[in-house]
Scaffold this motif. Structure first.
Motif, PDB file in Angstrom:
ATOM      1  N   SER A  55       0.828  -1.202   0.000  1.00 55.79           N
ATOM      2  CA  SER A  55       0.000   0.000   0.000  1.00 55.79           C
ATOM      3  C   SER A  55       0.864   1.254   0.000  1.00 55.79           C
ATOM      4  N   PHE A  56       0.220   2.381  -0.201  1.00 47.78           N
ATOM      5  CA  PHE A  56       0.902   3.678  -0.105  1.00 47.78           C
ATOM      6  C   PHE A  56       1.515   3.836   1.288  1.00 47.78           C
ATOM      7  N   ASP A  57       0.786   3.394   2.312  1.00 48.03           N
ATOM      8  CA  ASP A  57       1.289   3.483   3.691  1.00 48.03           C
ATOM      9  C   ASP A  57       2.577   2.683   3.858  1.00 48.03           C
ATOM     10  N   ASP A  58       2.604   1.484   3.285  1.00 50.11           N
ATOM     11  CA  ASP A  58       3.802   0.653   3.389  1.00 50.11           C
ATOM     12  C   ASP A  58       5.003   1.334   2.734  1.00 50.11           C
ATOM     13  N   VAL A  59       4.779   1.900   1.568  1.00 47.74           N
ATOM     14  CA  VAL A  59       5.857   2.578   0.851  1.00 47.74           C
ATOM     15  C   VAL A  59       6.284   3.830   1.630  1.00 47.74           C
ATOM     16  N   ALA A  60       5.323   4.561   2.169  1.00 51.83           N
ATOM     17  CA  ALA A  60       5.643   5.742   2.969  1.00 51.83           C
ATOM     18  C   ALA A  60       6.470   5.346   4.196  1.00 51.83           C
ATOM     19  N   MET A  61       6.136   4.225   4.805  1.00 49.68           N
ATOM     20  CA  MET A  61       6.878   3.752   5.973  1.00 49.68           C
ATOM     21  C   MET A  61       8.321   3.407   5.592  1.00 49.68           C
ATOM     22  N   ILE A  62       8.507   2.821   4.424  1.00 48.56           N
ATOM     23  CA  ILE A  62       9.867   2.510   3.960  1.00 48.56           C
ATOM     24  C   ILE A  62      10.646   3.801   3.734  1.00 48.56           C
ATOM     25  N   MET A  63      10.008   4.785   3.127  1.00 48.06           N
ATOM     26  CA  MET A  63      10.680   6.070   2.887  1.00 48.06           C
ATOM     27  C   MET A  63      11.022   6.754   4.208  1.00 48.06           C
ATOM     28  N   LEU A  64      10.112   6.664   5.167  1.00 54.82           N
ATOM     29  CA  LEU A  64      10.347   7.264   6.486  1.00 54.82           C
ATOM     30  C   LEU A  64      11.504   6.560   7.201  1.00 54.82           C
ATOM     31  N   LYS A  65      11.575   5.250   7.040  1.00 53.81           N
ATOM     32  CA  LYS A  65      12.690   4.491   7.627  1.00 53.81           C
ATOM     33  C   LYS A  65      14.018   4.975   7.034  1.00 53.81           C
ATOM     34  N   HIS A  66      14.037   5.196   5.728  1.00 53.78           N
ATOM     35  CA  HIS A  66      15.270   5.657   5.081  1.00 53.78           C
ATOM     36  C   HIS A  66      15.592   7.116   5.444  1.00 53.78           C
ATOM     37  N   ALA A  67      14.572   7.940   5.613  1.00 50.66           N
ATOM     38  CA  ALA A  67      14.807   9.321   6.053  1.00 50.66           C
ATOM     39  C   ALA A  67      15.419   9.317   7.453  1.00 50.66           C
ATOM     40  N   ALA A 106      15.375  16.197  15.228  1.00 52.39           N
ATOM     41  CA  ALA A 106      14.712  15.742  14.006  1.00 52.39           C
ATOM     42  C   ALA A 106      14.425  14.247  14.069  1.00 52.39           C
ATOM     43  N   ILE A 107      15.364  13.485  14.589  1.00 52.95           N
ATOM     44  CA  ILE A 107      15.177  12.030  14.690  1.00 52.95           C
ATOM     45  C   ILE A 107      13.990  11.726  15.607  1.00 52.95           C
ATOM     46  N   GLY A 108      13.844  12.471  16.684  1.00 53.81           N
ATOM     47  CA  GLY A 108      12.684  12.305  17.565  1.00 53.81           C
ATOM     48  C   GLY A 108      11.378  12.640  16.859  1.00 53.81           C
ATOM     49  N   LYS A 109      11.383  13.700  16.059  1.00 53.33           N
ATOM     50  CA  LYS A 109      10.184  14.088  15.305  1.00 53.33           C
ATOM     51  C   LYS A 109       9.835  13.037  14.257  1.00 53.33           C
ATOM     52  N   LEU A 110      10.848  12.462  13.622  1.00 54.22           N
ATOM     53  CA  LEU A 110      10.587  11.398  12.638  1.00 54.22           C
ATOM     54  C   LEU A 110       9.949  10.189  13.310  1.00 54.22           C
ATOM     55  N   GLU A 111      10.364   9.925  14.528  1.00 55.10           N
ATOM     56  CA  GLU A 111       9.754   8.827  15.288  1.00 55.10           C
ATOM     57  C   GLU A 111       8.281   9.141  15.579  1.00 55.10           C
ATOM     58  N   ASP A 112       7.982  10.393  15.906  1.00 54.65           N
ATOM     59  CA  ASP A 112       6.585  10.792  16.105  1.00 54.65           C
ATOM     60  C   ASP A 112       5.773  10.569  14.825  1.00 54.65           C
ATOM     61  N   SER A 113       6.357  10.913  13.688  1.00 51.55           N
ATOM     62  CA  SER A 113       5.674  10.710  12.406  1.00 51.55           C
ATOM     63  C   SER A 113       5.470   9.229  12.123  1.00 51.55           C
ATOM     64  N   ARG A 114       6.471   8.422  12.462  1.00 50.97           N
ATOM     65  CA  ARG A 114       6.355   6.972  12.248  1.00 50.97           C
ATOM     66  C   ARG A 114       5.197   6.390  13.058  1.00 50.97           C
ATOM     67  N   LYS A 115       5.111   6.804  14.306  1.00 53.59           N
ATOM     68  CA  LYS A 115       4.026   6.314  15.159  1.00 53.59           C
ATOM     69  C   LYS A 115       2.667   6.747  14.610  1.00 53.59           C
ATOM     70  N   ALA A 116       2.581   7.977  14.148  1.00 58.14           N
ATOM     71  CA  ALA A 116       1.321   8.477  13.583  1.00 58.14           C
ATOM     72  C   ALA A 116       0.952   7.705  12.322  1.00 58.14           C
ATOM     73  N   LEU A 117       1.924   7.464  11.459  1.00 57.80           N
ATOM     74  CA  LEU A 117       1.670   6.720  10.229  1.00 57.80           C
ATOM     75  C   LEU A 117       1.262   5.282  10.538  1.00 57.80           C
ATOM     76  N   GLN A 118       1.948   4.688  11.487  1.00 58.35           N
ATOM     77  CA  GLN A 118       1.628   3.325  11.883  1.00 58.35           C
ATOM     78  C   GLN A 118       0.191   3.226  12.408  1.00 58.35           C
ATOM     79  N   SER A 119      -0.267   4.280  13.081  1.00 55.15           N
ATOM     80  CA  SER A 119      -1.629   4.308  13.629  1.00 55.15           C
ATOM     81  C   SER A 119      -2.647   4.876  12.641  1.00 55.15           C
ATOM     82  N   LYS A 120      -2.190   5.168  11.420  1.00 60.30           N
ATOM     83  CA  LYS A 120      -3.037   5.719  10.358  1.00 60.30           C
ATOM     84  C   LYS A 120      -3.642   7.078  10.743  1.00 60.30           C
ATOM     85  N   ARG A 121      -2.890   7.833  11.542  1.00 58.16           N
ATOM     86  CA  ARG A 121      -3.283   9.195  11.893  1.00 58.16           C
ATOM     87  C   ARG A 121      -2.535  10.138  10.953  1.00 58.16           C
ATOM     88  N   TYR A 122      -3.020  10.212   9.726  1.00 55.70           N
ATOM     89  CA  TYR A 122      -2.303  10.913   8.654  1.00 55.70           C
ATOM     90  C   TYR A 122      -2.116  12.403   8.944  1.00 55.70           C
TER      91      TYR A 122
END
Length: 175
Positions: A55-67, A106-122
Motif C-alpha cells: 500500500s501507499f502506507d507501506d511505501v511511505a513507511m519505507i521512505m520514512l525508515k530511510h529518512a 529531528a530524529i525524535g520528530k521522525l519517530e513521532d511521524s512513524r508512530k502516527a503513520l503506523q496508527s493511520k493518523r495521517y
C-alpha cells in the motif's frame, strides 16, 4: 498423472517467483505519485521490505525508515566531526554542536511521524516531519553565521534527507 503433477509444481514455482516482482513493480508505480520518482524507486529497489509492501502506507513507511536512517548517519557524522574538532575551528565547533542538536531533535520528530503513520493518523504525520525537515536549514544557517565555511561538511546527505521526507508527505497526504 506425472506430467500433471510436474506442471502444477512448475506453475506454483513460477507464481511464487514472479509475485514478489509484481509487488515491487506495483510499488515502484507508487513512486509515480511523487515528485521525486527517481529517489523513490531507487530507495524501494534497495530495500528488501519493499517486496512485502502492498500500500501507499507501506511505501511511505519505507521512505520514512530511510529518512530516519539518513538523519542518523548525518548525526553520527556530526558527532565524529565534533570529536575531531579543535578549538582553532572556532565557529565551526559552535555550528557542529548546534547541528548535532537539530538532528537529534529531528530524529525524535521522525519517530513521532512513524508512530502516527503506523496508527493511520495521517494528519499527525505532517507537522512532526515538517519540523524534522528544518534541521537541514538551521544547520546551513549556523554554518553561514558561525563557521569558517559557508556550507556544512555533509555534502548532499541533507538534500537526500529532505527529499525522502517530502516523499513521505506526498504519499501520506493522498488520504
Amino acid at each position: 498423472m506425472n506430467i500433471i503433477s510436474c506442471s502444477k509444481v512448475f506453475l506454483i514455482v513460477l507464481l511464487v517467483t514472479l509475485f514478489p516482482t509484481q509487488i515491487l513493480s506495483q510499488n515502484l508505480a507508487v513512486c509515480d505519485h511523487t515528485e521525486y520518482r527517481v529517489l523513490c524507486r531507487k530507495t524501494l529497489s534497495s530495500d528488501s521490505a519493499s517486496k512485502s509492501a502492498t500500500s501507499f502506507d507501506d511505501v511511505a513507511m519505507i521512505m520514512l525508515k530511510h529518512a530516519t536512517s539518513t538523519a542518523n548517519q548525518i548525526s553520527d557524522q556530526l558527532i565524529n566531526l565534533l570529536k575531531q574538532a579543535r578549538s582553532s575551528w572556532g565557529g565551526d565547533v559552535v555550528a557542529l554542536v548546534n547541528c548535532s542538536k537539530y538532528y537529534k531533535d529531528a530524529i525524535g520528530k521522525l519517530e513521532d511521524s512513524r508512530k502516527a503513520l503506523q496508527s493511520k493518523r495521517y494528519a499527525d504525520v505532517k507537522k512532526p516531519i515538517l519540523v524534522a525537515m528544518t534541521a537541514v536549514g538551521k544547520c546551513d544557517q549556523d554554518f553561514k553565521k558561525f563557521g569558517k565555511n559557508s556550507n556544512p561538511p555533509l555534502g548532499y546527505q541533507g538534500d537526500t534527507y529532505i527529499v525522502l521526507c517530502r516523499i513521505v508527505l506526498q504519499l501520506t497526504t493522498r488520504k
